[in-house]
Design an enzyme around this catalytic site. Structure first.
Site, PDB file in Angstrom:
ATOM      1  N   CYS A  80       4.156  69.732 -33.121  1.00  0.00           N
ATOM      2  CA  CYS A  80       3.111  70.170 -34.033  1.00  0.00           C
ATOM      3  C   CYS A  80       3.721  70.659 -35.344  1.00  0.00           C
ATOM      4  O   CYS A  80       4.906  70.977 -35.417  1.00  0.00           O
ATOM      5  CB  CYS A  80       2.293  71.281 -33.396  1.00  0.00           C
ATOM      6  SG  CYS A  80       3.295  72.696 -32.954  1.00  0.00           S
TER       7      CYS A  80
ATOM      8  N   TYR B 111      -0.038  60.725 -22.298  1.00  0.00           N
ATOM      9  CA  TYR B 111       0.421  62.117 -22.362  1.00  0.00           C
ATOM     10  C   TYR B 111       0.023  62.832 -21.069  1.00  0.00           C
ATOM     11  O   TYR B 111      -1.159  63.059 -20.820  1.00  0.00           O
ATOM     12  CB  TYR B 111      -0.241  62.731 -23.584  1.00  0.00           C
ATOM     13  CG  TYR B 111       0.193  64.108 -24.015  1.00  0.00           C
ATOM     14  CD1 TYR B 111       1.460  64.595 -23.767  1.00  0.00           C
ATOM     15  CD2 TYR B 111      -0.680  64.930 -24.719  1.00  0.00           C
ATOM     16  CE1 TYR B 111       1.844  65.858 -24.193  1.00  0.00           C
ATOM     17  CE2 TYR B 111      -0.316  66.193 -25.161  1.00  0.00           C
ATOM     18  CZ  TYR B 111       0.952  66.645 -24.882  1.00  0.00           C
ATOM     19  OH  TYR B 111       1.324  67.893 -25.310  1.00  0.00           O
TER      20      TYR B 111
ATOM     21  N   HIS C  67       1.821  69.599 -20.423  1.00  0.00           N
ATOM     22  CA  HIS C  67       1.383  70.722 -21.261  1.00  0.00           C
ATOM     23  C   HIS C  67      -0.055  71.168 -20.993  1.00  0.00           C
ATOM     24  O   HIS C  67      -0.579  71.996 -21.725  1.00  0.00           O
ATOM     25  CB  HIS C  67       1.540  70.402 -22.763  1.00  0.00           C
ATOM     26  CG  HIS C  67       2.953  70.114 -23.151  1.00  0.00           C
ATOM     27  ND1 HIS C  67       3.293  69.189 -24.091  1.00  0.00           N
ATOM     28  CD2 HIS C  67       4.117  70.635 -22.716  1.00  0.00           C
ATOM     29  CE1 HIS C  67       4.610  69.134 -24.219  1.00  0.00           C
ATOM     30  NE2 HIS C  67       5.132  70.012 -23.395  1.00  0.00           N
TER      31      HIS C  67
ATOM     32  N   ASP D  49       7.058  74.427 -23.106  1.00  0.00           N
ATOM     33  CA  ASP D  49       8.463  74.041 -23.000  1.00  0.00           C
ATOM     34  C   ASP D  49       9.215  74.357 -24.286  1.00  0.00           C
ATOM     35  O   ASP D  49      10.253  73.789 -24.567  1.00  0.00           O
ATOM     36  CB  ASP D  49       8.605  72.564 -22.607  1.00  0.00           C
ATOM     37  CG  ASP D  49       7.873  71.645 -23.566  1.00  0.00           C
ATOM     38  OD1 ASP D  49       7.365  72.132 -24.580  1.00  0.00           O
ATOM     39  OD2 ASP D  49       7.799  70.446 -23.292  1.00  0.00           O
TER      40      ASP D  49
END
Ligand code: ADP
Ligand code: SF4
Length: 694
Positions: A43, A183, A186, A276
């Protein structure tokens, strides 16, 4: 900015053959990466709202030698809308062109561009799109910041998810991306929701067994292959372990999931845990290795994994030992976009190592374009034209005195020196580093000294910069030296009167009370039990001093007006770890409490809601409330009329001396001073670009 006006002070030598392996090309399905340096999706707080800013930032990494550069989280349908946080978007064809800007910038420098295509699930806020979020089973968002419940997908919804994913990857292909993602980690994507036994409680063919929980992933993988597999490689980003005990995907199931899909994707991007990106205070380089021992025996496809790698030896060892094929990096690529080039050119001492402070992530959490402590040019590549390795040559023969050898003074001297000015740096102490010297002796913070070490290393290469230690300067001395310009980086100190966010007037204090500042605790002064720490700063300092004192064997109570200890560290992702540590150390925690008065042998707490008073015994009180600038020298030089003295052409303040703040802010202010010194362009003209980034 033309290249002629830029200067690089780098001295290139031959690459150490030990690192040759890092520069081997690697095939990923239909595409080929030129080397093993892989910027994983990360990000940046800017996302689709600032396409030029993002493109310039990603392009810079490609210029710095990364073989693969990915987007951040790229939402491909409004049903998975993480607004208001910054993220990339491919909702419609109109989103293709802004993404193509990034692809072009990355391709221009010979790297592959990857797109982390995602449909979010239960995690979605959907505040912008107002779609109801979807999930395998109905649950509220774990974020808890929006009181909504995700709706369970029915069979038609599942068909839609498959269709939307296909349309999304087709748009990614049209934008020119070389890699698209599935994905599964997370806790953010719908595919991870299906995989997670915590979220997926379905009883149909999409729930129950691992095979069933992976069914949607398999279906989407096949459809993605059919849609874009001729041109684009397909990566799976998988959580090998949700690290949620009995609730989430276990380590055994993570391993089994990889077995089941072993050869199906073109690349494995592996991770573990919901978060993470832990700070260096709690996790060191290569923390993921214990999860990776088996992965290369499961699949012949290339594997990428992160580990906040900044050491080329560790990187090369990971590849040579057959644990990974690509060196994955988010934060190290932010702190130093030129990390691969520096290894390639044998310039290891020029590497600007990430310090693991997570200010980059904090900006994302605060919904602003990101920033980096070590690399002040991060996210300023477009709007300010800042290049992390190049500066404009100065045209005057000005001599500049920098007073103060903390992070700000070092940064200013470095940039001014690199621009070719004659610079003298005077530091009162016997060692450079300023407030970092005591701070980096605090538990877990040693890596922050990299801020000093990188700058010191650079300064030592500049023959036009002189450093004077043990040189406490006063106004009179400064004016007699004959410098043209003086910049003060004299730092700040913690207040002792309790003024801060809660108190605009000093906290009433008995003259017999023992009141201490953080500096005194850091230098090991004596304290009397019970120690009360009043934290109205909310960053790391209050919590870490509680840890230090508890470890020294003191009875400690930490008092804060906020609901959490070190509450601002929620955005650096270590608040939970900090509070857990304090509980385990036996620190008494009093949240939602103000410090009303400090008496001789006790303090009075006041509930922030009711105002109800509670006296508690106190041998000493540590106030962590706010810092004040050390601006006495500046005021003495300016005099009562606030005029620059006639002996000088300019006088300025930078860093904490200008305004105490984050380390990142201090370095940024110094960097900006160094860049803009003697430059005619008014800074505002550039700032307007921020508003135009659409
Ligand atoms: P910043 O984060 O803004 O760099 P620091 O507090 O880390 O601020 O560093 C300020 C540095 O300035 C300290 O190392 C301190 O010793 C030095 N300093 C303060 N006043 C003077 C002075 N009058 N002469 C020389 N050095 C000074
Ligand atoms: Fe590393 Fe801190 Fe920069 Fe993030 S902000 S990249 S953690 S140095």
């Amino acid at each position: 900015m033309s290249i002629e006006t830029l200067v690089e002070t780098a001295v290139k030598t031959k690459r150490d053959p030990r690192y040759d392996i890092l520069f081997e090309p690697v095939q990923i399905g239909p595409v080929r990466a030129k080397n093993r340096f892989y910027q994983v999706p990360h990000c940046n707080g800017a996302g689709y709202k600032y396409p030029n800013t993002v493109a310039a930032m990603r392009g810079m990494k490609a210029e710095g030698g990364w073989g693969v550069v990915n987007t951040e989280f790229c939402s491909i349908h409004p049903v998975g809308d993480p607004s208001p946080t910054g993220h990339a978007r491919l909702w419609t064809d109109a989103d293709i062109a802004p993404n193509a800007l990034m692809v072009e910038a990355v391709h221009k420098n010979g790297a592959l561009a990857g797109c982390e295509t995602v449909i979010t699930g239960v995690y979605s806020h959907n505040r912008d799109s107002r779609e109801i979020s979807l999930s395998p089973s109905p649950y509220p968002s774990p974020l808890g910041d929006f009181p909504s419940v995700a709706r369970a997908l029915d069979r038609n919804d599942i068909k839609n998810i498959r269709r939307w994913h296909k349309e999304g990857v087709l748009r990614a292909k049209k934008a020119g991306f070389d890699i698209v993602y599935l994905y599964l980690c997370h806790g953010i994507s719908i595919l991870h929701d299906f995989l997670s036994p915590r979220i997926n409680h379905r009883t149909d063919e999409y729930g129950g067994s691992l095979e069933n929980r992976l069914r949607l992933t398999r279906e989407i993988l096949e459809e993605t292959r059919d849609a874009v597999g001729d041109k684009c490689a397909i990566a799976i980003r998988l959580s090998l372990d949700d690290v949620l005990g009995d609730e989430g995907l276990s380590r055994e199931e993570g391993r089994e999931a990889m077995h089941m899909l072993a050869e199906a994707p073109d690349l494995w991007d592996l991770t573990a845990g919901a978060v993470d990106s832990i700070t260096s205070r709690f996790e060191k380089e290569n923390w993921l290795e214990p999860w990776l021992s088996f992965v290369k025996s499961v699949s012949s496809k290339p594997v990428v994994a992160v580990g906040r790698f900044t050491s080329p030896d560790t990187m090369a060892s990971m590849v040579k030992r057959g644990l990974i094929d690509f060196v994955g990096a988010a934060r190290p690529s932010i702190a130093d976009p030129f990390l691969p080039k520096k290894i390639e050119e044998g310039r290891l001492d020029d590497i600007r190592e990430c310090i693991g402070c997570n200010i980059c992530l904090a900006s994302q959490m605060m919904v602003t374009p990101s920033r980096c402590t070590q690399n002040p040019t991060f996210m300023e590549e477009w709007r300010r034209d800042w290049h992390p390795e190049k500066v404009t040559i100065g045209h005057s023969s000005s001599s500049i005195l920098v007073v103060g050898g903390g992070p700000a003074g070092l940064e200013a001297a470095h940039i001014l020196g690199k621009r070719g000015f004659q610079v003298s740096l005077a530091e009162a102490g016997k060692e450079l580093g300023g407030h970092l010297l005591p701070v980096t002796r605090l538990p877990g913070l040693s890596e922050w000294l990299r801020v000093r070490d990188y700058r010191l290393g650079q300064l030592q290469k500049l023959t036009n910069v002189e450093i004077f230690l043990d040189s406490q300067l006063d106004a009179e001395q400064i004016l007699t030296f004959g410098f043209d310009h003086v910049v003060l980086a004299t730092g700040s100190h913690w207040r002792r009167d309790g003024i801060g966010r809660r108190h605009v007037l000093p906290i009433p204090t008995n003259e017999n009370a023992v009141v201490l500042a953080p500096e005194q605790i850091m230098t090991g002064c004596e304290v009397r039990d019970r120690v009360i720490i009043f934290d109205d700063d909310h960053y790391y300092m209050g919590g870490i001093l509680a840890e230090v004192l508890a470890k020294r064997g003191h009875a400690v109570t930490i008092v804060t007006p906020t609901p959490l200890v070190s509450s601002w560290t929620s955005v650096t992702f270590d608040q939970t770890l900090i509070q857990t540590k304090l509980i385990e150390l036996g620190v008494e925690i009093r949240t939602n409490m103000d410090l009303a008065t400090i008496e001789g042998d006790h303090v009075t707490l006041s509930c922030v809601f009711t105002g109800r008073k509670t006296p508690i015994a106190a041998g000493s009180v540590v106030l962590v409330t706010a810092r004040e600038s050390n601006d006495a020298l500046y005021n003495a030089l300016m005099g009562p009329n606030e005029n620059v003295p006639p002996e000088l052409k300019s006088l300025a303040k930078i860093g904490d001396c200008l305004s105490p703040g984050l380390l990142a802010q201090s370095i940024y202010s110094a960097h900006r001073y160094g860049r803009e010194f003697d430059v005619a362009t008014p800074p505002l003209a550039k700032l307007e670009r921020l508003l135009l980034d659409q």
